[in-house]
Design an enzyme around this catalytic site. Sequence first.
Site, PDB file in Angstrom:
ATOM      1  N   HIS A   1      -2.198  -1.094  -3.775  1.00 25.62           N
ATOM      2  CA  HIS A   1      -3.733  -1.244  -4.402  1.00 25.62           C
ATOM      3  C   HIS A   1      -4.786   0.385  -4.193  1.00 25.62           C
ATOM      4  O   HIS A   1      -4.158   0.855  -4.571  1.00 25.62           O
ATOM      5  CB  HIS A   1      -4.230  -2.088  -3.313  1.00 25.62           C
ATOM      6  CG  HIS A   1      -4.462  -1.518  -2.026  1.00 25.62           C
ATOM      7  ND1 HIS A   1      -4.807  -2.748  -0.829  1.00 25.62           N
ATOM      8  CD2 HIS A   1      -3.840  -0.607  -1.410  1.00 25.62           C
ATOM      9  CE1 HIS A   1      -4.537  -2.049   0.567  1.00 25.62           C
ATOM     10  NE2 HIS A   1      -3.893  -0.832  -0.537  1.00 25.62           N
TER      11      HIS A   1
ATOM     12  N   SER B   1       0.653  -1.418  -0.330  1.00 23.66           N
ATOM     13  CA  SER B   1      -0.054   0.193  -0.005  1.00 23.66           C
ATOM     14  C   SER B   1       0.738   1.051  -0.120  1.00 23.66           C
ATOM     15  O   SER B   1       1.330   1.000  -0.832  1.00 23.66           O
ATOM     16  CB  SER B   1      -1.028  -0.148   1.165  1.00 23.66           C
ATOM     17  OG  SER B   1      -2.018   1.194   1.270  1.00 23.66           O
TER      18      SER B   1
END
EC number: 3.4.21.92
Length: 209
Positions: free
Chosen positions: A132, A107
Amino acid sequence: MRDPVEFYNSALVPMVVEQSSRGERAFDIYSRLLRERIIFLTGPVEDYSASLIVAQLLFLEAENPKKEISFYINSPGGVVTSGLSIYDTMQFIRCPVATLCVGQAASMGSLLLAAGEPGHRFALPNARIMVHQPSGGFQGQATDILIHAREIEALKRRLNEIYVKHTGRDYDTIELGLERDNFMTADAAREWGLIDEVLQKRAEASPAA
């Protein structure tokens, strides 16, 4: 009240004792590594940890604005705005910042990994990298929910643009790649443009990075 897990973990931080002409001096291991221009990001990215990282970056720039900083990352990600405060500081300061993933960079951790100095973004062989799109939740009036949805969409676009800048991939490819949790090996992250090299052994001429 202090979190008991945080207290327990802090109690496990090793101390390093150094001898000098003025006697003994003890440092926690992270403070000692900071003297070598090494910064660690371990655990979630949130306001407190981000403030510590930003402060260390600014301190090292003040010490020597031309000398490289080594930024080691082992993080599952966290709060987007906290991560962006670190990212903006990395881009703002004059020092080149080399990044190295040990363990995981997921992330926001992967974004910070990719944001290192071009040619100086590394991962160790068994590191895992994950990208993501941002996620979030909100409860309240319908109008407020729409406002927050627009904000998350704006953050998604901004994060995509940052990945485009640092990976060299086009926007559509980045958007598709971030649509779901996208886990990568270190080699796959190199092919994706998130890092420049997978390190097997430290170069003898490079004591810190």
